[in-house]
Motif scaffolding. Structure first.
Motif, PDB file in Angstrom:
ATOM      1  N   UNK A 109      -7.864  18.094  -3.818  1.00  0.00           N
ATOM      2  CA  UNK A 109      -6.413  17.929  -3.741  1.00  0.00           C
ATOM      3  C   UNK A 109      -6.130  16.844  -2.700  1.00  0.00           C
ATOM      4  N   UNK A 110      -5.426  15.770  -3.101  1.00  0.00           N
ATOM      5  CA  UNK A 110      -5.185  14.704  -2.131  1.00  0.00           C
ATOM      6  C   UNK A 110      -4.225  15.153  -1.032  1.00  0.00           C
ATOM      7  N   UNK A 111      -4.637  14.955   0.182  1.00  0.00           N
ATOM      8  CA  UNK A 111      -3.769  15.342   1.295  1.00  0.00           C
ATOM      9  C   UNK A 111      -3.023  14.147   1.863  1.00  0.00           C
ATOM     10  N   UNK A 112      -3.587  12.939   1.587  1.00  0.00           N
ATOM     11  CA  UNK A 112      -2.948  11.745   2.133  1.00  0.00           C
ATOM     12  C   UNK A 112      -2.561  10.830   0.979  1.00  0.00           C
ATOM     13  N   UNK A 113      -1.385  10.240   1.071  1.00  0.00           N
ATOM     14  CA  UNK A 113      -0.991   9.218   0.110  1.00  0.00           C
ATOM     15  C   UNK A 113      -1.109   7.858   0.810  1.00  0.00           C
ATOM     16  N   UNK A 114      -1.030   6.802   0.011  1.00  0.00           N
ATOM     17  CA  UNK A 114      -1.073   5.458   0.602  1.00  0.00           C
ATOM     18  C   UNK A 114       0.059   5.322   1.622  1.00  0.00           C
ATOM     19  N   UNK A 115       1.217   5.891   1.287  1.00  0.00           N
ATOM     20  CA  UNK A 115       2.374   5.787   2.196  1.00  0.00           C
ATOM     21  C   UNK A 115       2.090   6.508   3.520  1.00  0.00           C
ATOM     22  N   UNK A 116       1.465   7.666   3.426  1.00  0.00           N
ATOM     23  CA  UNK A 116       1.154   8.414   4.659  1.00  0.00           C
ATOM     24  C   UNK A 116       0.174   7.630   5.540  1.00  0.00           C
ATOM     25  N   UNK A 117      -0.824   7.031   4.872  1.00  0.00           N
ATOM     26  CA  UNK A 117      -1.820   6.274   5.638  1.00  0.00           C
ATOM     27  C   UNK A 117      -1.173   5.030   6.261  1.00  0.00           C
ATOM     28  N   UNK A 118      -0.244   4.411   5.508  1.00  0.00           N
ATOM     29  CA  UNK A 118       0.440   3.232   6.048  1.00  0.00           C
ATOM     30  C   UNK A 118       1.363   3.628   7.204  1.00  0.00           C
ATOM     31  N   UNK A 119       1.881   4.828   7.135  1.00  0.00           N
ATOM     32  CA  UNK A 119       2.703   5.320   8.228  1.00  0.00           C
ATOM     33  C   UNK A 119       1.849   5.524   9.482  1.00  0.00           C
ATOM     34  N   UNK A 120       0.632   5.975   9.232  1.00  0.00           N
ATOM     35  CA  UNK A 120      -0.309   6.206  10.331  1.00  0.00           C
ATOM     36  C   UNK A 120      -0.786   4.892  10.947  1.00  0.00           C
ATOM     37  N   UNK A 121      -1.045   3.910  10.069  1.00  0.00           N
ATOM     38  CA  UNK A 121      -1.509   2.589  10.505  1.00  0.00           C
ATOM     39  C   UNK A 121      -0.477   1.550  10.050  1.00  0.00           C
ATOM     40  N   UNK A 122       0.608   1.362  10.797  1.00  0.00           N
ATOM     41  CA  UNK A 122       1.692   0.483  10.349  1.00  0.00           C
ATOM     42  C   UNK A 122       1.224  -0.924   9.984  1.00  0.00           C
ATOM     43  N   UNK A 123       0.129  -1.374  10.594  1.00  0.00           N
ATOM     44  CA  UNK A 123      -0.380  -2.712  10.267  1.00  0.00           C
ATOM     45  C   UNK A 123      -0.710  -2.855   8.789  1.00  0.00           C
ATOM     46  N   UNK A 124      -1.042  -1.731   8.147  1.00  0.00           N
ATOM     47  CA  UNK A 124      -1.434  -1.783   6.731  1.00  0.00           C
ATOM     48  C   UNK A 124      -0.244  -1.997   5.802  1.00  0.00           C
ATOM     49  N   UNK A 125       0.927  -1.638   6.286  1.00  0.00           N
ATOM     50  CA  UNK A 125       2.120  -1.699   5.431  1.00  0.00           C
ATOM     51  C   UNK A 125       2.281  -3.071   4.783  1.00  0.00           C
ATOM     52  N   UNK A 126       2.175  -4.102   5.618  1.00  0.00           N
ATOM     53  CA  UNK A 126       2.383  -5.463   5.122  1.00  0.00           C
ATOM     54  C   UNK A 126       1.167  -6.016   4.392  1.00  0.00           C
ATOM     55  N   UNK A 127       0.082  -5.290   4.430  1.00  0.00           N
ATOM     56  CA  UNK A 127      -1.152  -5.815   3.828  1.00  0.00           C
ATOM     57  C   UNK A 127      -1.453  -5.190   2.475  1.00  0.00           C
ATOM     58  N   UNK A 128      -0.593  -4.289   2.020  1.00  0.00           N
ATOM     59  CA  UNK A 128      -0.920  -3.477   0.842  1.00  0.00           C
ATOM     60  C   UNK A 128      -1.304  -4.274  -0.395  1.00  0.00           C
ATOM     61  N   UNK A 129      -0.646  -5.402  -0.607  1.00  0.00           N
ATOM     62  CA  UNK A 129      -0.923  -6.172  -1.825  1.00  0.00           C
ATOM     63  C   UNK A 129      -1.925  -7.298  -1.572  1.00  0.00           C
ATOM     64  N   UNK A 130      -2.447  -7.344  -0.365  1.00  0.00           N
ATOM     65  CA  UNK A 130      -3.432  -8.381  -0.016  1.00  0.00           C
ATOM     66  C   UNK A 130      -4.793  -8.002  -0.595  1.00  0.00           C
ATOM     67  N   UNK A 131      -5.535  -9.012  -1.085  1.00  0.00           N
ATOM     68  CA  UNK A 131      -6.883  -8.732  -1.595  1.00  0.00           C
ATOM     69  C   UNK A 131      -7.857  -8.607  -0.429  1.00  0.00           C
ATOM     70  N   UNK A 132      -8.893  -7.806  -0.653  1.00  0.00           N
ATOM     71  CA  UNK A 132      -9.857  -7.527   0.415  1.00  0.00           C
ATOM     72  C   UNK A 132     -10.403  -8.772   1.081  1.00  0.00           C
ATOM     73  N   UNK A 133     -10.736  -9.800   0.262  1.00  0.00           N
ATOM     74  CA  UNK A 133     -11.349 -10.991   0.856  1.00  0.00           C
ATOM     75  C   UNK A 133     -10.359 -11.812   1.683  1.00  0.00           C
ATOM     76  N   UNK A 134      -9.069 -11.500   1.543  1.00  0.00           N
ATOM     77  CA  UNK A 134      -8.066 -12.240   2.324  1.00  0.00           C
ATOM     78  C   UNK A 134      -7.864 -11.631   3.711  1.00  0.00           C
TER      79      UNK A 134
END
Ligand code: ATP
Length: 234
Positions: free
Chosen positions: A108-133
């Motif tokens: 059962x998933x306990x964390x959503x992408x939104x929850x993780x982005x809330x935890x690590x705000x830096x990720x919010x703006x990077x969500x659509x960025x490709x890994x190699x970028x």
């Protein structure tokens, strides 16, 4: 609580760990320090039954891990963020995070992408960025975030600071510490960097050539400056 007693590990004829006993209390942060080749990765892999052959006992919340496969140990709540990060560079950050839930195999998933982005705000703006970028520090943050998606009982971080500039490593350590506080996360961190480990963990085990040579809190560690010179300085 994760408890390891008298753990020996080898790769074929080559012994790597010699009778290690270690405890990570629930909600606690423990650092396993040691220089290159000390056996830190071997210890984490042994916990996951993912490489070395082992004897000794390993218990997660009182349940023995004996005979349990790597996948089943992951389902029980052990999550390793490996040294090489291994994020998918041709996928976006969001896809990397979503894939982690899929890999968790029906838990059962306990964390959503939104929850993780809330935890690590830096990720919010990077969500659509490709890994190699992403920079090395950003990739490491994604790797840690991915490790948290399935709400592990114990997060195992293998040398997260490796290859990062000190300032980047420091910022990342602060993020991990914050995540620990907010999630009451149990953490076992393998590191060479004392500075990083100090930010994230309150108790230390020191490993040298597959043997534990010290355990204690930071005050006890600091009271023995020879430890650093003997077992950690390059
Ligand atoms: P590093 O920071 O270099 O990863 P470490 O503390 O994680 O260091 P390990 O990678 O666990 O150390 O290595 C411990 C010992 O086991 C070393 O002597 C290493 O050469 C050996 N070793 C590691 N992996 C293997 C393997 N797959 N096969 C054989 N020996 C191995």
């Amino acid at each position: 609580m994760l408890e390891v007693r008298d753990l020996h590990a080898c790769y074929g004829d080559s012994k790597a760990l010699f009778g290690l006993s270690l405890r990570v209390p629930t909600g606690g942060g423990v650092a396993l320090l040691g220089r290159n080749g000390a056996g830190k990765s071997t210890f984490l892999k042994a916990l996951l039954n993912a490489g070395p052959q082992t004897t000794g006992s390993m218990l997660l919340q009182g349940h023995s891990l004996a005979g349990i496969s790597t996948e089943a140990r992951a389902r029980m709540g052990l999550m390793l963020v490996p040294e090489d990060r291994r994020i998918f560079t041709n996928l976006t950050v969001r896809q990397n995070l979503e894939l982690a839930l899929h890999a968790a195999g029906g838990r059962i998933p306990h964390m959503t992408v939104e929850m993780v982005c809330d935890l690590f705000p830096l990720l919010k703006d990077l969500q659509e960025r490709l890994g190699y970028q992403l920079s090395g520090g950003q990739q490491q943050l994604v790797a840690v975030a991915r490790g948290l998606m399935a709400s592990p009982k114990v997060l195992l971080l293998d040398e997260p600071a490796e290859g990062l500039a000190p300032k980047v490593a420091h910022d990342l350590a602060l993020q991990v510490r914050r995540a620990r506080e907010r999630l009451q996360l149990t953490l076992l961190l393998a590191e060479q960097s004392i500075a990083y480990a100090r930010q994230c963990a309150e108790y230390v085990y020191l490993l040298d050539s597959g043997n534990l040579v010290f355990e204690g809190d930071w005050a006890q560690f600091d009271a023995q400056p020879a430890l650093k010179a003997l077992y950690l300085a390059v």
